[in-house]
Design an enzyme around this catalytic site. Structure first.
Site, PDB file in Angstrom:
ATOM      1  N   PHE A  22      50.359  14.272 -19.364  1.00 46.15           N
ATOM      2  CA  PHE A  22      51.707  13.855 -19.769  1.00 46.15           C
ATOM      3  C   PHE A  22      51.721  13.292 -21.194  1.00 46.15           C
ATOM      4  O   PHE A  22      52.335  13.875 -22.106  1.00 46.15           O
ATOM      5  CB  PHE A  22      52.216  12.838 -18.729  1.00 46.15           C
ATOM      6  N   GLY A  47      45.611  17.104 -15.488  1.00 48.59           N
ATOM      7  CA  GLY A  47      46.461  17.769 -16.478  1.00 48.59           C
ATOM      8  C   GLY A  47      46.783  19.181 -16.041  1.00 48.59           C
ATOM      9  O   GLY A  47      46.277  19.662 -15.030  1.00 48.59           O
ATOM     10  N   SER A 132      48.694  -1.975 -19.302  1.00 46.63           N
ATOM     11  CA  SER A 132      49.213  -3.309 -18.989  1.00 46.63           C
ATOM     12  C   SER A 132      48.502  -3.894 -17.771  1.00 46.63           C
ATOM     13  O   SER A 132      48.578  -5.106 -17.532  1.00 46.63           O
ATOM     14  CB  SER A 132      50.712  -3.237 -18.717  1.00 46.63           C
ATOM     15  N   TYR A 155      40.904   0.366 -11.506  1.00 43.95           N
ATOM     16  CA  TYR A 155      41.531   0.975 -12.688  1.00 43.95           C
ATOM     17  C   TYR A 155      41.681  -0.054 -13.810  1.00 43.95           C
ATOM     18  O   TYR A 155      41.304   0.189 -14.948  1.00 43.95           O
ATOM     19  CB  TYR A 155      42.906   1.546 -12.304  1.00 43.95           C
ATOM     20  N   VAL A 185      54.829   4.164 -18.861  1.00 38.80           N
ATOM     21  CA  VAL A 185      55.413   5.180 -19.740  1.00 38.80           C
ATOM     22  C   VAL A 185      56.185   6.212 -18.907  1.00 38.80           C
ATOM     23  O   VAL A 185      55.776   6.527 -17.791  1.00 38.80           O
ATOM     24  CB  VAL A 185      54.297   5.887 -20.544  1.00 38.80           C
ATOM     25  N   ARG A 223      59.624  -3.812 -14.342  1.00 35.66           N
ATOM     26  CA  ARG A 223      58.613  -3.291 -15.253  1.00 35.66           C
ATOM     27  C   ARG A 223      59.243  -3.005 -16.609  1.00 35.66           C
ATOM     28  O   ARG A 223      60.435  -2.705 -16.706  1.00 35.66           O
ATOM     29  CB  ARG A 223      58.036  -1.961 -14.725  1.00 35.66           C
TER      30      ARG A 223
HETATM   31  P1  NAD Z   1      47.718  12.296 -17.076  1.00 33.58           P
HETATM   32  O1  NAD Z   1      46.980  12.311 -15.774  1.00 33.58           O
HETATM   33  O2  NAD Z   1      48.958  13.097 -17.179  1.00 33.58           O
HETATM   34  O3  NAD Z   1      46.747  12.707 -18.262  1.00 33.58           O
HETATM   35  C1  NAD Z   1      45.372  12.426 -18.259  1.00 33.58           C
HETATM   36  C2  NAD Z   1      44.660  13.676 -18.744  1.00 33.58           C
HETATM   37  O4  NAD Z   1      43.251  13.416 -18.825  1.00 33.58           O
HETATM   38  C3  NAD Z   1      44.829  14.874 -17.807  1.00 33.58           C
HETATM   39  O5  NAD Z   1      45.243  16.005 -18.538  1.00 33.58           O
HETATM   40  C4  NAD Z   1      43.460  15.071 -17.192  1.00 33.58           C
HETATM   41  O6  NAD Z   1      43.186  16.414 -16.852  1.00 33.58           O
HETATM   42  C5  NAD Z   1      42.563  14.547 -18.310  1.00 33.58           C
HETATM   43  N1  NAD Z   1      41.257  14.104 -17.807  1.00 33.58           N
HETATM   44  C6  NAD Z   1      41.021  13.301 -16.742  1.00 33.58           C
HETATM   45  N2  NAD Z   1      39.700  13.161 -16.560  1.00 33.58           N
HETATM   46  C7  NAD Z   1      39.091  13.882 -17.545  1.00 33.58           C
HETATM   47  C8  NAD Z   1      37.742  14.134 -17.873  1.00 33.58           C
HETATM   48  N3  NAD Z   1      36.743  13.623 -17.141  1.00 33.58           N
HETATM   49  N4  NAD Z   1      37.472  14.908 -18.955  1.00 33.58           N
HETATM   50  C9  NAD Z   1      38.484  15.438 -19.686  1.00 33.58           C
HETATM   51  N5  NAD Z   1      39.779  15.256 -19.397  1.00 33.58           N
HETATM   52  C10 NAD Z   1      40.081  14.485 -18.336  1.00 33.58           C
HETATM   53  O7  NAD Z   1      48.002  10.755 -17.380  1.00 33.58           O
HETATM   54  P2  NAD Z   1      48.914  10.090 -18.516  1.00 33.58           P
HETATM   55  O8  NAD Z   1      49.999   9.369 -17.820  1.00 33.58           O
HETATM   56  O9  NAD Z   1      49.245  11.066 -19.572  1.00 33.58           O
HETATM   57  O10 NAD Z   1      47.915   8.972 -19.081  1.00 33.58           O
HETATM   58  C11 NAD Z   1      47.228   9.116 -20.308  1.00 33.58           C
HETATM   59  C12 NAD Z   1      46.460   7.838 -20.579  1.00 33.58           C
HETATM   60  O11 NAD Z   1      47.344   6.735 -20.646  1.00 33.58           O
HETATM   61  C13 NAD Z   1      45.426   7.469 -19.522  1.00 33.58           C
HETATM   62  O12 NAD Z   1      44.298   6.916 -20.156  1.00 33.58           O
HETATM   63  C14 NAD Z   1      46.137   6.417 -18.693  1.00 33.58           C
HETATM   64  O13 NAD Z   1      45.233   5.550 -18.038  1.00 33.58           O
HETATM   65  C15 NAD Z   1      46.920   5.708 -19.776  1.00 33.58           C
HETATM   66  N6  NAD Z   1      48.103   4.984 -19.290  1.00 33.58           N
HETATM   67  C16 NAD Z   1      49.176   5.676 -18.824  1.00 33.58           C
HETATM   68  C17 NAD Z   1      50.299   4.985 -18.391  1.00 33.58           C
HETATM   69  C18 NAD Z   1      51.518   5.701 -17.897  1.00 33.58           C
HETATM   70  O14 NAD Z   1      52.503   5.020 -17.560  1.00 33.58           O
HETATM   71  N7  NAD Z   1      51.545   7.026 -17.830  1.00 33.58           N
HETATM   72  C19 NAD Z   1      50.315   3.574 -18.433  1.00 33.58           C
HETATM   73  C20 NAD Z   1      49.195   2.898 -18.901  1.00 33.58           C
HETATM   74  C21 NAD Z   1      48.110   3.620 -19.348  1.00 33.58           C
END
Ligand code: NAD
Length: 324
Positions: A22, A47, A132, A155, A185, A223
């Site tokens: 995302f 992803g 957060s 986590y 997000v 939130r």
């Molecule tokens: P998402 O799951 O859509 O994206 C994560 C991506 O990382 C995926 O495409 C997945 O295939 C890839 N991935 C996972 N493990 C992997 C590996 N071992 N090697 C290579 N690629 C790998 O999640 P997101 O919501 O886009 O989150 C992105 C980042 O933001 C993450 O680090 C998440 O912890 C952080 N985050 C997101 C939010 C939110 O609200 N979405 C809030 C706080 C933090």
């Protein structure tokens, strides 16, 4: 305001880990729109191939199907890269409570590999996704960097360890790292599917299917829901932040908070639905309220979010209506 005026040198190169997810796919899109080269490193675990296919015909875009748990893959991906936007990780508090060992491997070992690969390749900036959740059970609002409570999930622990490693890499090796503590997000391409899906896309999808969503708890939790455009701004601005701001983590949010029940009612109204939700148990590892003090990012990253919740949710609803 925003990131339109964020300019990089002509031949700048970016690596987005987790670029098929995302947040990562939205970052790839924004970098390509600025006319720069971007490599996406992703193992397509959470992803989606379709998020890669969006850009695959663009000559500025390269996709590496690889895993951040493999150091050699990380080193190869960082070759010739100026800016790393490290997003790859497994999200979801409840899933991490079910499988802590995997979170250790992906989120901690994977991030350490990326830091090491960035150091070896002398990249200019290492910007990474924190969360957060590192505030744990700290009740004080708004959340302020430096005032963290006890962690509530594996986590959260992985993200907290990431921050400590990144700070060390800045201190010991001079790698310029910037941690971005995202707060809930939302926006286009966030996955609405599955038990671990985030609440906004999940609610929209179920309502569009005329099904009743389940709200965990009484709905009176709040939130700081943050629209994706603000997150893009934070990432790009961190890439041009001064070296003196490195080795730190920053709250990235809009700086207000919404109650879940109000969001639900607002979505029903916007989608023209009259569906009574189910109410479930509180989720383990969750806190009741969260919102961010974004002063530190404003001062040191020049972060100035232009998308409030109302504007963002309208765009998100429109996108899901067209794309689900
Ligand atoms: P998402 O799951 O859509 O994206 C994560 C991506 O990382 C995926 O495409 C997945 O295939 C890839 N991935 C996972 N493990 C992997 C590996 N071992 N090697 C290579 N690629 C790998 O999640 P997101 O919501 O886009 O989150 C992105 C980042 O933001 C993450 O680090 C998440 O912890 C952080 N985050 C997101 C939010 C939110 O609200 N979405 C809030 C706080 C933090």
């Amino acid at each position: 305001m925003g990131y339109k005026n964020v300019i990089f040198e002509k031949n700048s190169t970016f690596l987005v880990t987790g670029g098929a997810g995302f947040i990562g796919s939205n970052l790839c899109e924004a970098i390509l729109a600025k006319g720069h080269k971007v490599t996406c490193l992703d193992n397509l675990s959470t992803g989606k191939k379709e998020n890669v296919n969006l850009f695959i015909d663009n000559p500025l875009y390269t996709f590496i199907n690889g895993d951040i748990r493999d150091l050699d893959t990380c080193i190869a991906a960082c070759n010739g890269i100026d800016y790393i936007l490290h997003q790859a990780a497994w999200g979801s508090v409840p899933r991490s409570i079910e499988m802590p060992l995997l979170y250790e491997e992906i989120n901690i070992k994977g991030t350490l590999n990326m830091l090491e690969a960035a150091k070896i390749n002398n990249v200019k900036k290492f910007v990474y996704a924190s969360s957060s959740s590192v505030y744990g059970d700290e009740p004080a609002l708004p959340k302020k960097e430096g005032i963290e409570g006890n962690l509530l999930s594996p986590y959260a622990l992985t993200k907290s360890v990431n921050e400590k490693y990144a700070a060390l890499y800045t201190k010991i090796y001079g790698l310029e790292t910037y941690g971005l503590r995202y707060f809930n997000v939302f926006g286009k391409r966030q996955d609405p599917e599955g038990v671990y899906a985030a609440v906004i896309p999940k609610f929209i999808k179920l309502l569009l299917e005329n099904k009743a969503p389940t709200i965990n708890g009484d709905g009176n939790q709040s939130r700081d829901f943050t629209y994706i455009e603000n997150v893009i701004e934070a990432n790009l601005k961190a890439c041009i932040a001064p070296s003196s701001a490195a080795g730190e983590a920053y709250n990235i949010a809009y700086g207000e908070r919404e109650y879940l029940i109000d969001i639900y009612n607002g979505l029903c109204k916007a989608l023209g639905k009259n569906i009574t939700p189910n109410f479930g148990n509180d989720r383990k590892g969750d806190i009741k309220h969260s919102n961010a003090d974004i002063t530190k990012a404003r001062i040191f990253l020049n972060y100035d979010p232009e998308w409030n919740f109302e504007k963002g949710i309208q765009y998100a609803i429109n996108w899901y209506q067209k794309n689900l």
